[in-house]
Design a protein around this motif. Structure first.
Motif, PDB file in Angstrom:
ATOM      1  N   SER A 117      45.284  30.789  42.041  1.00  0.00           N
ATOM      2  CA  SER A 117      44.707  31.937  42.510  1.00  0.00           C
ATOM      3  C   SER A 117      45.451  33.133  43.124  1.00  0.00           C
ATOM      4  O   SER A 117      46.760  32.609  43.425  1.00  0.00           O
ATOM      5  CB  SER A 117      43.352  31.836  43.527  1.00  0.00           C
ATOM      6  N   LEU A 118      45.132  34.077  43.286  1.00  0.00           N
ATOM      7  CA  LEU A 118      45.799  35.337  44.104  1.00  0.00           C
ATOM      8  C   LEU A 118      45.470  34.981  45.571  1.00  0.00           C
ATOM      9  O   LEU A 118      44.364  35.886  46.099  1.00  0.00           O
ATOM     10  CB  LEU A 118      45.629  36.601  43.389  1.00  0.00           C
ATOM     11  N   LEU A 119      46.095  34.114  46.129  1.00  0.00           N
ATOM     12  CA  LEU A 119      45.803  34.006  47.878  1.00  0.00           C
ATOM     13  C   LEU A 119      45.997  35.419  48.308  1.00  0.00           C
ATOM     14  O   LEU A 119      46.884  36.110  48.049  1.00  0.00           O
ATOM     15  CB  LEU A 119      46.851  33.001  48.272  1.00  0.00           C
ATOM     16  N   PRO A 120      45.100  35.659  49.346  1.00  0.00           N
ATOM     17  CA  PRO A 120      44.329  34.627  50.036  1.00  0.00           C
ATOM     18  C   PRO A 120      42.956  34.282  49.419  1.00  0.00           C
ATOM     19  O   PRO A 120      41.984  33.733  49.989  1.00  0.00           O
ATOM     20  CB  PRO A 120      43.912  35.057  51.363  1.00  0.00           C
ATOM     21  N   LYS A 121      42.765  34.977  48.276  1.00  0.00           N
ATOM     22  CA  LYS A 121      41.441  35.012  47.594  1.00  0.00           C
ATOM     23  C   LYS A 121      41.389  33.489  47.038  1.00  0.00           C
ATOM     24  O   LYS A 121      42.335  33.066  46.568  1.00  0.00           O
ATOM     25  CB  LYS A 121      41.227  36.050  46.406  1.00  0.00           C
ATOM     26  N   TYR A 122      40.317  32.969  46.938  1.00  0.00           N
ATOM     27  CA  TYR A 122      39.847  31.473  46.389  1.00  0.00           C
ATOM     28  C   TYR A 122      40.749  30.377  46.660  1.00  0.00           C
ATOM     29  O   TYR A 122      41.492  29.756  46.013  1.00  0.00           O
ATOM     30  CB  TYR A 122      40.056  31.701  45.016  1.00  0.00           C
ATOM     31  N   ARG A 123      41.140  30.210  48.027  1.00  0.00           N
ATOM     32  CA  ARG A 123      41.584  29.065  48.753  1.00  0.00           C
ATOM     33  C   ARG A 123      40.590  27.989  48.236  1.00  0.00           C
ATOM     34  O   ARG A 123      39.324  28.159  48.535  1.00  0.00           O
ATOM     35  CB  ARG A 123      41.725  29.078  50.200  1.00  0.00           C
ATOM     36  N   HIS A 134      32.384  33.910  39.611  1.00  0.00           N
ATOM     37  CA  HIS A 134      32.053  34.951  40.514  1.00  0.00           C
ATOM     38  C   HIS A 134      32.432  36.646  39.704  1.00  0.00           C
ATOM     39  O   HIS A 134      32.215  37.643  40.321  1.00  0.00           O
ATOM     40  CB  HIS A 134      32.846  35.295  41.747  1.00  0.00           C
ATOM     41  N   GLY A 135      32.700  36.525  38.435  1.00  0.00           N
ATOM     42  CA  GLY A 135      32.786  37.499  37.711  1.00  0.00           C
ATOM     43  C   GLY A 135      34.114  38.461  37.828  1.00  0.00           C
ATOM     44  O   GLY A 135      34.039  39.624  37.651  1.00  0.00           O
ATOM     45  N   GLU A 136      35.197  37.637  38.422  1.00  0.00           N
ATOM     46  CA  GLU A 136      36.278  38.258  38.742  1.00  0.00           C
ATOM     47  C   GLU A 136      37.113  38.862  37.554  1.00  0.00           C
ATOM     48  O   GLU A 136      36.767  38.172  36.253  1.00  0.00           O
ATOM     49  CB  GLU A 136      37.440  37.415  39.383  1.00  0.00           C
ATOM     50  N   THR A 137      37.943  39.692  37.521  1.00  0.00           N
ATOM     51  CA  THR A 137      38.553  40.421  36.237  1.00  0.00           C
ATOM     52  C   THR A 137      39.844  40.111  36.389  1.00  0.00           C
ATOM     53  O   THR A 137      40.873  40.287  35.302  1.00  0.00           O
ATOM     54  CB  THR A 137      38.369  41.960  36.030  1.00  0.00           C
ATOM     55  N   GLU A 138      40.423  39.343  37.210  1.00  0.00           N
ATOM     56  CA  GLU A 138      41.781  38.773  37.359  1.00  0.00           C
ATOM     57  C   GLU A 138      41.808  37.684  38.440  1.00  0.00           C
ATOM     58  O   GLU A 138      41.087  37.717  39.387  1.00  0.00           O
ATOM     59  CB  GLU A 138      42.842  40.009  37.854  1.00  0.00           C
ATOM     60  N   THR A 139      42.901  36.803  38.080  1.00  0.00           N
ATOM     61  CA  THR A 139      43.317  35.901  39.016  1.00  0.00           C
ATOM     62  C   THR A 139      44.777  35.732  38.744  1.00  0.00           C
ATOM     63  O   THR A 139      45.347  36.472  38.488  1.00  0.00           O
ATOM     64  CB  THR A 139      42.292  34.691  38.856  1.00  0.00           C
ATOM     65  N   GLY A 140      45.234  34.240  39.260  1.00  0.00           N
ATOM     66  CA  GLY A 140      46.729  34.172  38.999  1.00  0.00           C
ATOM     67  C   GLY A 140      46.933  32.860  39.751  1.00  0.00           C
ATOM     68  O   GLY A 140      46.538  32.154  39.824  1.00  0.00           O
ATOM     69  N   ALA A 141      48.337  32.862  39.861  1.00  0.00           N
ATOM     70  CA  ALA A 141      49.139  31.684  40.749  1.00  0.00           C
ATOM     71  C   ALA A 141      49.859  32.378  41.894  1.00  0.00           C
ATOM     72  O   ALA A 141      50.538  33.144  41.922  1.00  0.00           O
ATOM     73  CB  ALA A 141      49.813  30.873  39.556  1.00  0.00           C
ATOM     74  N   THR A 142      49.841  31.558  42.754  1.00  0.00           N
ATOM     75  CA  THR A 142      50.718  31.775  44.054  1.00  0.00           C
ATOM     76  C   THR A 142      51.453  30.632  44.425  1.00  0.00           C
ATOM     77  O   THR A 142      51.009  29.525  44.560  1.00  0.00           O
ATOM     78  CB  THR A 142      49.726  32.071  45.196  1.00  0.00           C
ATOM     79  N   ALA A 205      41.386  38.053  54.955  1.00  0.00           N
ATOM     80  CA  ALA A 205      40.925  39.075  53.862  1.00  0.00           C
ATOM     81  C   ALA A 205      40.635  38.213  52.353  1.00  0.00           C
ATOM     82  O   ALA A 205      40.447  38.816  51.659  1.00  0.00           O
ATOM     83  CB  ALA A 205      42.089  39.744  53.635  1.00  0.00           C
ATOM     84  N   GLY A 206      40.522  37.207  52.682  1.00  0.00           N
ATOM     85  CA  GLY A 206      40.155  35.996  51.442  1.00  0.00           C
ATOM     86  C   GLY A 206      39.093  35.136  51.426  1.00  0.00           C
ATOM     87  O   GLY A 206      38.012  35.575  52.199  1.00  0.00           O
ATOM     88  N   SER A 207      39.235  34.211  50.909  1.00  0.00           N
ATOM     89  CA  SER A 207      37.846  33.074  50.801  1.00  0.00           C
ATOM     90  C   SER A 207      38.026  31.974  50.537  1.00  0.00           C
ATOM     91  O   SER A 207      39.361  31.381  50.037  1.00  0.00           O
ATOM     92  CB  SER A 207      36.983  33.890  49.624  1.00  0.00           C
ATOM     93  N   TYR A 208      37.512  30.830  50.711  1.00  0.00           N
ATOM     94  CA  TYR A 208      37.645  29.478  50.711  1.00  0.00           C
ATOM     95  C   TYR A 208      36.358  28.813  50.127  1.00  0.00           C
ATOM     96  O   TYR A 208      35.253  29.171  50.416  1.00  0.00           O
ATOM     97  CB  TYR A 208      37.895  28.866  52.036  1.00  0.00           C
ATOM     98  N   PHE A 209      36.614  27.968  48.960  1.00  0.00           N
ATOM     99  CA  PHE A 209      35.625  27.325  48.311  1.00  0.00           C
ATOM    100  C   PHE A 209      35.997  25.929  48.229  1.00  0.00           C
ATOM    101  O   PHE A 209      36.983  25.585  48.056  1.00  0.00           O
ATOM    102  CB  PHE A 209      35.443  28.084  46.895  1.00  0.00           C
TER     103      PHE A 209
END
Length: 310
Positions: A117-123, A134-142, A205-209
């Protein structure tokens, strides 16, 4: 000593914890960048899991790298193996267990993880599936330093990829695998030279799941069509698929699209056959067009569905 021998003597050593396609590709990047991988730690494949991805153990075997598959990364025997390998670095590429800090500390030049994911989102767990859900329009690798908390260490580099409106999680994962390869390829020289820049990982500023359970694939047709479609995309094959129970039978929606037309008013939420087409009627009055519906592993036509439920 020849120049070639001198370079070999200076090659950085690593112990790699890895699994899945990201593990395969990132292990190959390390080898291509001249890193000496002294030991690979991976998982035994679970016979109850759909193994649709590549084998880290096979890649290691092709390169003559020792492989271990401990059940518990806190096992003292593993710590001894890692210590004996004398790694400069420890890397984790989609390894499924938290690695104890005491183990990470064995590598004097640091321990680094590749996260999808694009940390700090989706830890946390299954970040690609959560992003699609969640309908995101981008993600990635960190690529980031490993710390006591999951996915919490300083960021070394990251690469973004688009999530198109009809992309499934499987399709997005393929993009993230390439993003992981690119990120590691770009970041390795700085790590090896010891001058890689650390960027703050702003957790607030991110999220954890957490992980997802099979029951999380149950469709709630009272939700808006976009939310239902996001769920279908997030767990579509090679994942188990979104499902709905009708007349004590479990139907799995494996391929679908948002309907571009309004459905006839008054239809109740759920699976319906309209003009010989399978639709999923949603709570906002919009519909999902079901292109493939499975029952007990076999496709069901609109006619068969009507006969089964009347």
């Amino acid at each position: 000593m020849s120049t070639q021998a001198n370079q070999a003597a200076q090659a950085p050593r690593a112990v790699v914890f890895a699994y899945h396609n990201v593990g395969v590709r990132c292990l190959q990047v390390l080898l291509a960048r001249g890193v000496e991988v002294a030991l690979v730690v991976t998982h035994r494949d679970n016979p109850n899991e759909n193994i649709w991805f590549g084998s880290v153990a096979d890649v290691a075997a092709e390169h003559g790298i020792p492989v271990v598959t401990p059940e518990d990364p806190a096992d003292p025997v593993l710590a001894e193996r890692v210590r004996a390998a004398a790694p400069d670095f420890i890397f984790s590429f989609y390894y499924r267990h938290m690695i104890p800090v005491a183990l990470l500390d064995i590598a004097p030049q640091g321990a680094f993880n590749m996260h999808g994911s694009l940390l700090p989102k989706y830890r946390g767990r299954v970040p690609v599936n959560w992003a699609v859900l969640h309908g995101e329009t981008e993600t990635g690798a960190t690529l980031h330093e490993m710390a006591l908390k999951p996915d919490a260490g300083a960021i070394i580099d990251q690469t973004s990829v688009p999530i198109l409106p009809d992309d499934t999680a499987g399709e997005v994962f393929e993009k993230v695998t390439v993003a992981a390869e690119q990120t590691l390829w770009r970041g390795l020289p700085g790590l090896i030279a010891g001058n890689a820049v650390r960027h703050p990982n702003e957790l607030a500023a991110g999220s954890y799941f957490g992980g997802r359970k099979p029951e999380d694939g149950r469709i709630d047709w009272s939700q808006p069509a976009q939310a239902v479609y996001n769920l279908i995309r997030a767990v579509a094959p090679p994942y188990p698929g979104a499902f709905t129970d009708v007349a004590q039978r479990r139907f799995v929606v494996t391929r679908a699209r948002l309907s571009r037309t309004r459905v006839p008013p008054g239809l109740p939420c759920g699976l319906q056959v309209v003009d010989n087409a399978l639709l999923g009627i949603c709570g906002d009055g919009n519909a999902i067009v079901i292109h493939e519906l499975m029952l007990d592993g076999k496709p069901v036509t609109p006619e068969q569905f009507s006969q089964l439920n009347h």
